[in-house]
Design a protein around this motif. Structure first.
Motif, PDB file in Angstrom:
ATOM      1  N   ASP A  19      -7.330  24.222  -5.526  1.00  0.00           N
ATOM      2  CA  ASP A  19      -5.785  24.232  -5.658  1.00  0.00           C
ATOM      3  C   ASP A  19      -5.358  22.836  -5.224  1.00  0.00           C
ATOM      4  O   ASP A  19      -4.333  22.414  -5.857  1.00  0.00           O
ATOM      5  N   PHE A  20      -5.909  22.533  -4.012  1.00  0.00           N
ATOM      6  CA  PHE A  20      -5.270  21.184  -3.454  1.00  0.00           C
ATOM      7  C   PHE A  20      -5.596  20.057  -4.210  1.00  0.00           C
ATOM      8  O   PHE A  20      -4.723  19.090  -4.495  1.00  0.00           O
ATOM      9  N   TYR A  21      -6.699  20.005  -4.588  1.00  0.00           N
ATOM     10  CA  TYR A  21      -6.952  18.723  -5.381  1.00  0.00           C
ATOM     11  C   TYR A  21      -6.491  18.539  -6.916  1.00  0.00           C
ATOM     12  O   TYR A  21      -6.299  17.553  -7.275  1.00  0.00           O
ATOM     13  N   THR A  22      -6.358  19.597  -7.328  1.00  0.00           N
ATOM     14  CA  THR A  22      -5.639  19.614  -8.770  1.00  0.00           C
ATOM     15  C   THR A  22      -4.307  19.735  -8.667  1.00  0.00           C
ATOM     16  O   THR A  22      -3.497  19.127  -9.151  1.00  0.00           O
ATOM     17  N   GLY A  23      -3.625  20.592  -7.957  1.00  0.00           N
ATOM     18  CA  GLY A  23      -2.351  21.033  -7.731  1.00  0.00           C
ATOM     19  C   GLY A  23      -1.361  19.935  -6.917  1.00  0.00           C
ATOM     20  O   GLY A  23      -0.496  19.446  -7.204  1.00  0.00           O
ATOM     21  N   LYS A  24      -2.060  19.315  -5.975  1.00  0.00           N
ATOM     22  CA  LYS A  24      -1.489  18.335  -5.071  1.00  0.00           C
ATOM     23  C   LYS A  24      -1.923  17.111  -5.373  1.00  0.00           C
ATOM     24  O   LYS A  24      -1.007  16.126  -5.264  1.00  0.00           O
ATOM     25  N   LEU A  25      -3.098  16.645  -5.583  1.00  0.00           N
ATOM     26  CA  LEU A  25      -3.668  15.236  -5.592  1.00  0.00           C
ATOM     27  C   LEU A  25      -3.452  14.984  -7.026  1.00  0.00           C
ATOM     28  O   LEU A  25      -3.727  13.955  -7.490  1.00  0.00           O
ATOM     29  N   GLY A  26      -3.597  16.191  -8.067  1.00  0.00           N
ATOM     30  CA  GLY A  26      -3.375  15.621  -9.615  1.00  0.00           C
ATOM     31  C   GLY A  26      -4.756  15.304 -10.105  1.00  0.00           C
ATOM     32  O   GLY A  26      -4.640  14.919 -11.522  1.00  0.00           O
ATOM     33  N   MET A  27      -5.712  15.771  -9.454  1.00  0.00           N
ATOM     34  CA  MET A  27      -7.047  15.515 -10.088  1.00  0.00           C
ATOM     35  C   MET A  27      -7.283  16.742 -11.328  1.00  0.00           C
ATOM     36  O   MET A  27      -6.768  17.339 -11.141  1.00  0.00           O
ATOM     37  N   GLU A  28      -8.334  16.420 -12.055  1.00  0.00           N
ATOM     38  CA  GLU A  28      -8.755  17.515 -12.858  1.00  0.00           C
ATOM     39  C   GLU A  28     -10.091  17.945 -12.635  1.00  0.00           C
ATOM     40  O   GLU A  28     -10.985  17.322 -12.107  1.00  0.00           O
ATOM     41  N   VAL A  29     -10.519  19.120 -12.993  1.00  0.00           N
ATOM     42  CA  VAL A  29     -11.576  19.537 -12.979  1.00  0.00           C
ATOM     43  C   VAL A  29     -12.804  18.993 -13.867  1.00  0.00           C
ATOM     44  O   VAL A  29     -12.542  18.723 -14.953  1.00  0.00           O
ATOM     45  N   ARG A  30     -13.971  18.671 -13.433  1.00  0.00           N
ATOM     46  CA  ARG A  30     -15.086  17.846 -14.035  1.00  0.00           C
ATOM     47  C   ARG A  30     -16.101  19.015 -14.495  1.00  0.00           C
ATOM     48  O   ARG A  30     -16.507  19.090 -15.762  1.00  0.00           O
ATOM     49  N   ALA A  31     -16.258  20.157 -13.388  1.00  0.00           N
ATOM     50  CA  ALA A  31     -17.270  21.180 -13.425  1.00  0.00           C
ATOM     51  C   ALA A  31     -16.818  22.240 -12.836  1.00  0.00           C
ATOM     52  O   ALA A  31     -16.558  21.921 -11.755  1.00  0.00           O
ATOM     53  N   ASP A  32     -17.046  23.369 -13.168  1.00  0.00           N
ATOM     54  CA  ASP A  32     -16.868  24.552 -12.343  1.00  0.00           C
ATOM     55  C   ASP A  32     -17.806  25.696 -12.986  1.00  0.00           C
ATOM     56  O   ASP A  32     -17.642  26.422 -13.962  1.00  0.00           O
ATOM     57  N   VAL A  33     -19.064  25.560 -12.456  1.00  0.00           N
ATOM     58  CA  VAL A  33     -20.096  26.438 -12.947  1.00  0.00           C
ATOM     59  C   VAL A  33     -20.821  27.245 -11.914  1.00  0.00           C
ATOM     60  O   VAL A  33     -21.080  26.811 -10.722  1.00  0.00           O
ATOM     61  N   THR A  34     -20.845  28.760 -12.024  1.00  0.00           N
ATOM     62  CA  THR A  34     -21.374  29.520 -11.218  1.00  0.00           C
ATOM     63  C   THR A  34     -22.839  29.917 -11.703  1.00  0.00           C
ATOM     64  O   THR A  34     -23.146  30.264 -12.664  1.00  0.00           O
ATOM     65  N   VAL A  35     -23.845  29.584 -10.746  1.00  0.00           N
ATOM     66  CA  VAL A  35     -25.169  29.925 -11.341  1.00  0.00           C
ATOM     67  C   VAL A  35     -25.815  31.314 -10.324  1.00  0.00           C
ATOM     68  O   VAL A  35     -26.142  31.274  -9.446  1.00  0.00           O
ATOM     69  N   PRO A  36     -25.842  32.577 -11.197  1.00  0.00           N
ATOM     70  CA  PRO A  36     -26.227  33.793 -10.689  1.00  0.00           C
ATOM     71  C   PRO A  36     -27.615  33.501 -10.307  1.00  0.00           C
ATOM     72  O   PRO A  36     -28.121  34.280  -8.990  1.00  0.00           O
ATOM     73  N   GLU A  37     -28.745  32.942 -10.833  1.00  0.00           N
ATOM     74  CA  GLU A  37     -29.773  32.837 -10.503  1.00  0.00           C
ATOM     75  C   GLU A  37     -30.016  32.183  -9.031  1.00  0.00           C
ATOM     76  O   GLU A  37     -31.129  32.174  -8.411  1.00  0.00           O
TER      77      GLU A  37
END
Length: 142
Positions: A19-37
Protein backbone atom coordinates in the motif's frame (compact mmCIF):
# COMPACT_ATOMS: atom_id res chain seq x y z
CA UNK A 1 27.99 -8.11 -18.59
CA UNK A 2 25.28 -8.20 -15.99
CA UNK A 3 22.51 -5.89 -14.80
CA UNK A 4 20.96 -5.29 -11.41
CA UNK A 5 17.41 -6.61 -11.53
CA UNK A 6 16.23 -6.44 -7.91
CA UNK A 7 17.12 -4.88 -4.60
CA UNK A 8 15.58 -6.29 -1.42
CA UNK A 9 14.09 -4.57 1.60
CA UNK A 10 12.86 -6.35 4.70
CA UNK A 11 9.29 -5.40 5.60
CA UNK A 12 7.16 -6.18 8.65
CA UNK A 13 3.94 -6.55 6.68
CA UNK A 14 3.89 -7.06 2.92
CA UNK A 15 0.34 -5.71 2.52
CA UNK A 16 1.17 -2.49 4.41
CA UNK A 17 4.38 -2.17 2.39
CA UNK A 18 2.50 -2.75 -0.87
CA UNK A 19 0.00 0.00 0.00
CA UNK A 20 2.82 2.43 0.87
CA UNK A 21 4.94 1.77 -2.21
CA UNK A 22 2.05 1.83 -4.69
CA UNK A 23 -0.37 4.24 -3.00
CA UNK A 24 2.08 6.81 -1.65
CA UNK A 25 5.24 6.45 -3.73
CA UNK A 26 3.40 5.70 -6.98
CA UNK A 27 5.31 2.53 -7.77
CA UNK A 28 3.71 -0.35 -9.64
CA UNK A 29 3.60 -4.05 -8.84
CA UNK A 30 6.15 -6.09 -10.79
CA UNK A 31 5.30 -9.47 -9.25
CA UNK A 32 3.00 -10.74 -6.50
CA UNK A 33 3.22 -14.51 -6.35
CA UNK A 34 2.44 -16.86 -3.48
CA UNK A 35 4.06 -20.30 -3.60
CA UNK A 36 2.08 -22.87 -1.55
CA UNK A 37 4.84 -25.49 -1.91
CA UNK A 38 7.16 -23.16 0.02
CA UNK A 39 4.85 -22.58 2.98
CA UNK A 40 2.91 -19.84 1.17
CA UNK A 41 6.08 -17.85 0.53
CA UNK A 42 5.16 -14.55 -1.14
CA UNK A 43 7.43 -12.98 -3.77
CA UNK A 44 6.38 -9.33 -3.93
CA UNK A 45 8.18 -6.75 -6.05
CA UNK A 46 7.45 -3.15 -7.00
CA UNK A 47 9.21 -0.52 -9.06
CA UNK A 48 8.94 2.95 -10.53
CA UNK A 49 6.83 3.11 -13.70
CA UNK A 50 9.66 4.94 -15.48
CA UNK A 51 12.12 2.07 -14.84
CA UNK A 52 10.49 -1.23 -15.81
CA UNK A 53 13.82 -3.07 -15.59
CA UNK A 54 14.24 -2.33 -11.84
CA UNK A 55 12.33 -3.96 -9.01
CA UNK A 56 12.42 -3.69 -5.22
CA UNK A 57 11.60 -6.95 -3.47
CA UNK A 58 9.45 -6.37 -0.39
CA UNK A 59 10.53 -9.39 1.64
CA UNK A 60 8.78 -10.48 4.80
CA UNK A 61 11.25 -11.17 7.59
CA UNK A 62 11.46 -14.96 7.76
CA UNK A 63 11.50 -17.01 10.91
CA UNK A 64 12.83 -20.54 11.41
CA UNK A 65 14.50 -22.27 9.63
CA UNK A 66 15.83 -19.29 7.63
CA UNK A 67 16.45 -16.95 10.59
CA UNK A 68 16.60 -18.00 14.20
CA UNK A 69 14.71 -15.85 16.72
CA UNK A 70 17.80 -13.89 17.80
CA UNK A 71 18.81 -13.03 14.23
CA UNK A 72 15.25 -12.05 13.33
CA UNK A 73 15.17 -9.76 16.36
CA UNK A 74 18.46 -8.14 15.27
CA UNK A 75 17.07 -7.48 11.78
CA UNK A 76 13.95 -5.93 13.31
CA UNK A 77 16.10 -3.81 15.65
CA UNK A 78 18.19 -2.48 12.75
CA UNK A 79 15.03 -1.73 10.77
CA UNK A 80 13.56 0.24 13.68
CA UNK A 81 16.69 2.41 13.67
CA UNK A 82 16.60 2.87 9.89
CA UNK A 83 19.82 0.90 9.34
CA UNK A 84 18.66 -2.21 7.49
CA UNK A 85 19.08 -0.63 4.07
CA UNK A 86 18.72 2.60 2.15
CA UNK A 87 17.16 3.27 -1.22
CA UNK A 88 18.38 6.35 -3.07
CA UNK A 89 15.83 8.08 -5.29
CA UNK A 90 16.61 10.95 -7.64
CA UNK A 91 14.25 13.64 -8.85
CA UNK A 92 14.40 16.78 -10.95
CA UNK A 93 12.73 18.83 -8.19
CA UNK A 94 13.29 17.63 -4.63
CA UNK A 95 11.19 20.33 -2.99
CA UNK A 96 8.17 19.72 -5.25
CA UNK A 97 8.47 15.94 -4.78
CA UNK A 98 8.73 16.47 -1.02
CA UNK A 99 5.48 18.48 -1.06
CA UNK A 100 3.68 15.91 -3.24
CA UNK A 101 4.77 12.93 -1.13
CA UNK A 102 4.04 14.74 2.13
CA UNK A 103 0.51 15.44 0.85
CA UNK A 104 0.09 11.68 0.32
CA UNK A 105 1.09 10.98 3.93
CA UNK A 106 4.77 10.14 3.54
CA UNK A 107 6.47 11.19 6.77
CA UNK A 108 9.87 12.76 6.21
CA UNK A 109 12.60 12.59 8.82
CA UNK A 110 14.57 15.31 7.02
CA UNK A 111 13.11 18.16 4.99
CA UNK A 112 14.79 19.19 1.71
CA UNK A 113 18.12 20.80 2.41
CA UNK A 114 20.81 22.28 0.19
CA UNK A 115 23.97 20.19 0.25
CA UNK A 116 27.21 20.18 -1.68
CA UNK A 117 25.89 17.55 -4.12
CA UNK A 118 22.33 18.90 -4.50
CA UNK A 119 19.06 19.16 -2.60
CA UNK A 120 18.39 16.18 -0.35
CA UNK A 121 15.58 14.94 1.93
CA UNK A 122 14.98 11.73 3.91
CA UNK A 123 11.98 9.58 4.76
CA UNK A 124 11.25 6.07 6.02
CA UNK A 125 8.73 3.46 4.98
CA UNK A 126 6.31 1.84 7.48
CA UNK A 127 8.93 -0.84 8.27
CA UNK A 128 11.64 1.72 9.02
CA UNK A 129 13.64 1.41 5.78
CA UNK A 130 15.45 4.64 5.00
CA UNK A 131 15.09 6.59 1.73
CA UNK A 132 17.08 9.53 0.38
CA UNK A 133 15.33 11.76 -2.15
CA UNK A 134 17.90 13.84 -4.02
CA UNK A 135 17.97 16.46 -6.71
CA UNK A 136 21.55 15.96 -7.84
CA UNK A 137 23.56 18.97 -8.97
CA UNK A 138 25.04 18.78 -12.43
CA UNK A 139 28.49 17.23 -12.30
CA UNK A 140 27.84 15.06 -9.22
CA UNK A 141 26.22 12.04 -10.94
CA UNK A 142 23.48 9.96 -9.33
Amino acid sequence: MYKIANAQLWVHDQDVALDFYTGKLGMEVRADVTVPEMGNFRWLTVGPPSQPEIAITLMAIPGEPVLDAATKAKVEELMAKGFAGTIFLTTDDCRAEYEALSAKGVEFVEKPEDRLYGIDAGFRDPSGNHFRLTEVKEGFGS
